[in-house]
Write an enzyme that holds these catalytic residues in place. Structure first.
Site, mmCIF file in Angstrom:
data_model
loop_
_atom_site.group_PDB
_atom_site.id
_atom_site.type_symbol
_atom_site.label_atom_id
_atom_site.label_comp_id
_atom_site.label_asym_id
_atom_site.label_seq_id
_atom_site.Cartn_x
_atom_site.Cartn_y
_atom_site.Cartn_z
ATOM 1 N N ASP A 185 0.880 -1.163 0.000
ATOM 2 C CA ASP A 185 0.000 0.000 0.000
ATOM 3 C C ASP A 185 0.923 1.221 0.000
ATOM 4 O O ASP A 185 2.111 1.100 0.312
ATOM 5 C CB ASP A 185 -0.863 -0.037 1.270
ATOM 6 C CG ASP A 185 -1.554 1.285 1.532
ATOM 7 O OD1 ASP A 185 -2.305 1.735 0.653
ATOM 8 O OD2 ASP A 185 -1.326 1.875 2.603
ATOM 9 N N ASP B 161 0.003 5.238 0.821
ATOM 10 C CA ASP B 161 -0.156 6.274 1.851
ATOM 11 C C ASP B 161 -0.169 5.693 3.258
ATOM 12 O O ASP B 161 -0.957 4.795 3.555
ATOM 13 C CB ASP B 161 -1.463 7.039 1.619
ATOM 14 C CG ASP B 161 -1.420 7.863 0.360
ATOM 15 O OD1 ASP B 161 -0.979 9.014 0.427
ATOM 16 O OD2 ASP B 161 -1.792 7.317 -0.708
ATOM 17 N N THR C 54 14.722 11.618 32.664
ATOM 18 C CA THR C 54 14.803 11.849 31.219
ATOM 19 C C THR C 54 14.559 13.325 30.935
ATOM 20 O O THR C 54 13.569 13.886 31.387
ATOM 21 C CB THR C 54 13.754 11.010 30.457
ATOM 22 O OG1 THR C 54 12.456 11.261 31.033
ATOM 23 C CG2 THR C 54 14.078 9.541 30.506
ATOM 24 N N GLU D 225 12.494 11.566 25.090
ATOM 25 C CA GLU D 225 13.007 11.475 26.454
ATOM 26 C C GLU D 225 14.410 10.889 26.526
ATOM 27 O O GLU D 225 14.575 9.681 26.704
ATOM 28 C CB GLU D 225 12.075 10.597 27.297
ATOM 29 C CG GLU D 225 10.630 11.042 27.274
ATOM 30 C CD GLU D 225 9.888 10.593 28.517
ATOM 31 O OE1 GLU D 225 10.532 10.290 29.533
ATOM 32 O OE2 GLU D 225 8.651 10.550 28.470
ATOM 33 N N LEU E 191 20.508 10.804 29.896
ATOM 34 C CA LEU E 191 21.943 11.010 29.720
ATOM 35 C C LEU E 191 22.681 10.075 30.672
ATOM 36 O O LEU E 191 22.389 10.059 31.877
ATOM 37 C CB LEU E 191 22.322 12.484 29.987
ATOM 38 C CG LEU E 191 22.077 13.477 28.833
ATOM 39 C CD1 LEU E 191 20.692 13.379 28.243
ATOM 40 C CD2 LEU E 191 22.367 14.909 29.269
HETATM 41 P P1 ADP Z 1 10.363 15.276 33.909
HETATM 42 O O1 ADP Z 1 9.161 14.411 33.981
HETATM 43 O O2 ADP Z 1 10.073 16.718 34.163
HETATM 44 O O3 ADP Z 1 11.128 15.087 32.636
HETATM 45 P P2 ADP Z 1 12.287 13.575 35.222
HETATM 46 O O4 ADP Z 1 12.026 12.911 36.503
HETATM 47 O O5 ADP Z 1 12.289 12.752 33.980
HETATM 48 O O6 ADP Z 1 11.302 14.779 35.101
HETATM 49 O O7 ADP Z 1 13.676 14.295 35.389
HETATM 50 C C1 ADP Z 1 14.243 14.912 34.278
HETATM 51 C C2 ADP Z 1 15.114 16.095 34.653
HETATM 52 O O8 ADP Z 1 16.186 15.681 35.497
HETATM 53 C C3 ADP Z 1 15.772 16.628 33.409
HETATM 54 O O9 ADP Z 1 14.971 17.614 32.795
HETATM 55 C C4 ADP Z 1 17.078 17.185 33.925
HETATM 56 O O10 ADP Z 1 16.896 18.536 34.256
HETATM 57 C C5 ADP Z 1 17.376 16.377 35.165
HETATM 58 N N1 ADP Z 1 18.420 15.355 35.008
HETATM 59 C C6 ADP Z 1 19.362 15.095 35.958
HETATM 60 N N2 ADP Z 1 20.166 14.102 35.562
HETATM 61 C C7 ADP Z 1 19.746 13.693 34.346
HETATM 62 C C8 ADP Z 1 20.201 12.688 33.420
HETATM 63 N N3 ADP Z 1 21.271 11.915 33.688
HETATM 64 N N4 ADP Z 1 19.535 12.540 32.251
HETATM 65 C C9 ADP Z 1 18.454 13.301 31.995
HETATM 66 N N5 ADP Z 1 17.990 14.256 32.811
HETATM 67 C C10 ADP Z 1 18.615 14.474 33.983
HETATM 68 N N1 RBF Z 2 8.244 3.408 28.180
HETATM 69 C C1 RBF Z 2 7.437 2.414 27.762
HETATM 70 O O1 RBF Z 2 6.258 2.455 28.023
HETATM 71 N N2 RBF Z 2 7.912 1.360 27.050
HETATM 72 C C2 RBF Z 2 9.216 1.242 26.732
HETATM 73 O O2 RBF Z 2 9.589 0.273 26.079
HETATM 74 C C3 RBF Z 2 10.108 2.264 27.172
HETATM 75 N N3 RBF Z 2 11.437 2.196 26.885
HETATM 76 C C4 RBF Z 2 12.260 3.215 27.300
HETATM 77 C C5 RBF Z 2 13.614 3.154 26.982
HETATM 78 C C6 RBF Z 2 14.475 4.172 27.380
HETATM 79 C C7 RBF Z 2 15.908 4.063 27.026
HETATM 80 C C8 RBF Z 2 13.978 5.280 28.107
HETATM 81 C C9 RBF Z 2 14.891 6.382 28.545
HETATM 82 C C10 RBF Z 2 12.650 5.332 28.411
HETATM 83 C C11 RBF Z 2 11.765 4.316 28.029
HETATM 84 N N4 RBF Z 2 10.412 4.351 28.334
HETATM 85 C C12 RBF Z 2 9.571 3.354 27.905
HETATM 86 C C13 RBF Z 2 9.869 5.636 28.745
HETATM 87 C C14 RBF Z 2 9.562 5.803 30.183
HETATM 88 O O3 RBF Z 2 8.280 5.273 30.349
HETATM 89 C C15 RBF Z 2 9.556 7.311 30.405
HETATM 90 O O4 RBF Z 2 10.816 7.828 30.222
HETATM 91 C C16 RBF Z 2 9.072 7.622 31.795
HETATM 92 O O5 RBF Z 2 7.744 7.235 31.905
HETATM 93 C C17 RBF Z 2 9.172 9.100 32.109
HETATM 94 O O6 RBF Z 2 8.231 9.835 31.410
HETATM 95 MG MG MG Z 3 11.522 13.129 31.832
#
Ligand code: ADP
Ligand code: RBF
Ligand code: MG
Length: 423
Positions: free
Chosen positions: A11, A13, A297, A354, A357
C-alpha cells in the site's frame, strides 16, 4: 507454518510515504484561522486521533473534538483542507524504514507491486513530491522499485474489497491459488481486510494510534514500524544490517510473536542511514522519570521537532547529547539512550522525546538547550507487566548503548565531527 512468500505488494499512503503528517498540518493551519482559542497542540492531537478514517468521517470527528460547530460544518472544513493540500511543491517524507525495505527486496530480486487507492493522477503528483527530504536532497523515484503499479481508479471497488490485490497479483503473474505466498504491507484496517479477502499473507504496520490496534486483528502479524520487520519469518531474504552487541544477552519479551527471535542470542541495534540532530530547551515531562523509575529523562518539546521526529519510527534509540546553554554548557558530550514515542506502559496520549543522559548530574537543567544526536535504533517501544520489568529493560538499553559505543560499533561518527567539536 505458512508457505514461504515470494512476492510483495505494498500500500502507499501511510505505509511507504507519510502523507498523514501533511494532512495534519493542513488541518492545523485551517482550524487555527477559524478558532483562535484552540492551541496548535490541541488541533494536532485531535487531527492525529482522527487519522485512518475516510475524509468526511474524520472531519466530523474533528469538529466534535474541537467543538467547531459554531464556526464550520464538517463538509466545509474538508473542502478548506483539500484546498490547502496541493501535493506539488511540498515534501512528502518516506515512512521510516520504507526505502531500506524496498532496497533489500529489489536487491534480492523479489517481485514487487504497488496497490494504492490513490488515483493515477494523484499518484503522479505525490511521486513528484516524494523523497525531497532524502539525505542527498534529490528527488527519489519510489516507482522504480515496482514491477507492477495498480491505482484506485483502475478498479470498480476500493479497499476493503480485494479487487486491487487481485489486479496486482495478476500483473505480477501470480496465480490465485498462490495468493497466500504474496506478502502485503498495509497500514489501515480497510487495507488489511482487502488483503486477507484476496487470500494474501498480510503484515500490518498501523498508522493509527496504539489504542486502536485491535482493529488489525485480521492481519497475520502487526509491527510497530517497517524497521521491525523480520522478513525471514515469511520466507523472504533477511536484513543483514542489524549489528549484534555480543556482550549483552537477548531475552525474549512476553508476547514477542516473531519466529526469528527464538534463535537470537544477543541484543542488537541498527545504525541510522542518516543521524538526526534534535535541539531544543529541556521542558517539564510527566514527572515520572526520577520519581517512579529512578531514571531521569530530559524531555524535549515535540511540537517544533515534529518534522524531524516523523523521520523516525517511534522506538528506543541511542546516541549523544550536549548541553549548549546555561550552567551546564561546558560539561561535554554525554552518551544517551532515549525513547521517542508514546510510552505504552503509561499509555501516554502525546508523543515525547526522552533522553536519559548516561552520567550523573548534581542538579536539574530545565530550560537549558539540549542537543541530541540520534545515531542508532534499538527496538520498538513495548508494554510491560510490571514497572520493575520496564526499569530492567531501560537499563539494558543503556548497556546496549554503552557497549556499542565502547566497542566502536557505530560507524559514520566522523562526518559529525563539527557537532562533537562544538562544545
Ligand atoms: P520530567 O518528567 O520533568 O522530565 P524527570 O524525573 O524525567 O522529570 O527528570 C528529568 C530532569 O532531570 C531533566 O529535565 C534534567 O533537568 C534532570 N536530570 C538530571 N540528571 C539527568 C540525566 N542523567 N539525564 C536526563 N535528565 C537528567
Ligand atoms: N516506556 C514504555 O512504556 N515502554 C518502553 O519500552 C520504554 N522504553 C524506554 C527506553 C528508554 C531508554 C527510556 C529512557 C525510556 C523508556 N520508556 C519506555 C519511557 C519511560 O516510560 C519514560 O521515560 C518515563 O515514563 C518518564 O516519562
Ligand atoms: Mg523526563
Amino acid at each position: 507454518m505458512r508457505d514461504d512468500c515470494y512476492c510483495v505488494i505494498f500500500d502507499l499512503d501511510g505505509t511507504l510515504i507519510n502523507t498523514e503528517a501533511i494532512v495534519d498540518e493542513a488541518v492545523v493551519s485551517v482550524v487555527k484561522t477559524m478558532k483562535k482559542s484552540v492551541s496548535e497542540r490541541e488541533i494536532f492531537d485531535a487531527a492525529e486521533d482522527c487519522r485512518g478514517q475516510r475524509p468526511l468521517e474524520a472531519s466530523v470527528e474533528l469538529c466534535e473534538k474541537l467543538d467547531l460547530h459554531d464556526v464550520v460544518k464538517p463538509a466545509e472544513l474538508l473542502t478548506k483542507c483539500g484546498e490547502k493540500l496541493q501535493w506539488d511543491g511540498i515534501d512528502i517524507p518516506d515512512m521510516p524504514g520504507a526505502v531500506r525495505l524496498l532496497e533489500l527486496l529489489k536487491r534480492k530480486k523479489v517481485p514487487m507491486a504497488l496497490a494504492t487507492s490513490t488515483s493515477a493522477k494523484e499518484l503522479e503528483k505525490k511521486m513528484k513530491s516524494t523523497g525531497r527530504t532524502s539525505d542527498d536532497g534529490n528527488h527519489r523515484d519510489l516507482l522504480k522499485y515496482f514491477d507492477a503499479i495498480c491505482c484506485g481508479d483502475e478498479v470498480a471497488k476500493g479497499k476493503p474489497d480485494p479487487e486491487i490485490f487481485h489486479l496486482a497479483m495478476e500483473r505480477l503473474g501470480v496465480k490465485r491459488e498462490d495468493a497466500g505466498r504474496c506478502l502485503v504491507f498495509e497500514d489501515t484496517p480497510h487495507g488489511v481486510s482487502a488483503a486477507k479477502a484476496a487470500g494474501c499473507c498480510c503484515v500490518a504496520v498501523p498508522s493509527l494510534r496504539r489504542e486502536k490496534f485491535e482493529m488489525y486483528e485480521g492481519a497475520d502479524r502487526v509491527y510497530h514500524s517497517l524497521m521491525d520487520i523480520e522478513l525471514e519469518d515469511f520466507g523472504l531474504p533477511k536484513f543483514e544490517d542489524w549489528k549484534e552487541v555480543k556482550t549483552v544477552e537477548f531475552v525474549k519479551e512476553d508476547g514477542d510473536a516473531s519466529l526469528s527471535s527464538q534463535t537470537r542470542k544477543y541484543e542488537r541495534f541498527l545504525k541510522l542511514d542518516a543521524f538526526l540532530e534534535l535541539t531544543g530547551p529541556v521542558i517539564r515531562g510527566f514527572g515520572r522519570g526520577s520519581k517512579m523509575l529512578g531514571i531521569p529523562t530530559a524531555n524535549l518539546d515535540v511540537v517544533p521537532l515534529k518534522q524531524q521526529i516523523d523521520k523516525l519510527a517511534p522506538g528506543i534509540y541511542f546516541g549523544f547529547a550536549k548541553i549548549s546553554s546555561g550552567k551546564h554548557k561546558s560539561t561535554g558530550i554525554h552518551r544517551t539512550v532515549m525513547s521517542i514515542g508514546y510510552n505504552p506502559f503509561f499509555n501516554d496520549k502525546r508523543k515525547s522525546i526522552e533522553p536519559w543522559l548516561l552520567r550523573e548530574f548534581e542538579e536539574d537543567f530545565y530550560d537549558e538547550t539540549l542537543s541530541v544526536l540520534v545515531c542508532a535504533y534499538v527496538r520498538a517501544e513495548c508494554n510491560f507487566t510490571t514497572v520493575e520489568n520496564l526499569i530492567e529493560r531501560i537499563r539494558k538499553d543503556a548497556r546496549v548503548c554503552e557497549e556499542a559505543l565502547d566497542l566502536d560499533l557505530v560507524e559514520g561518527l566522523d562526518s559529525w565531527k563539527h557537532w562533537f567539536d562544538d562544545v
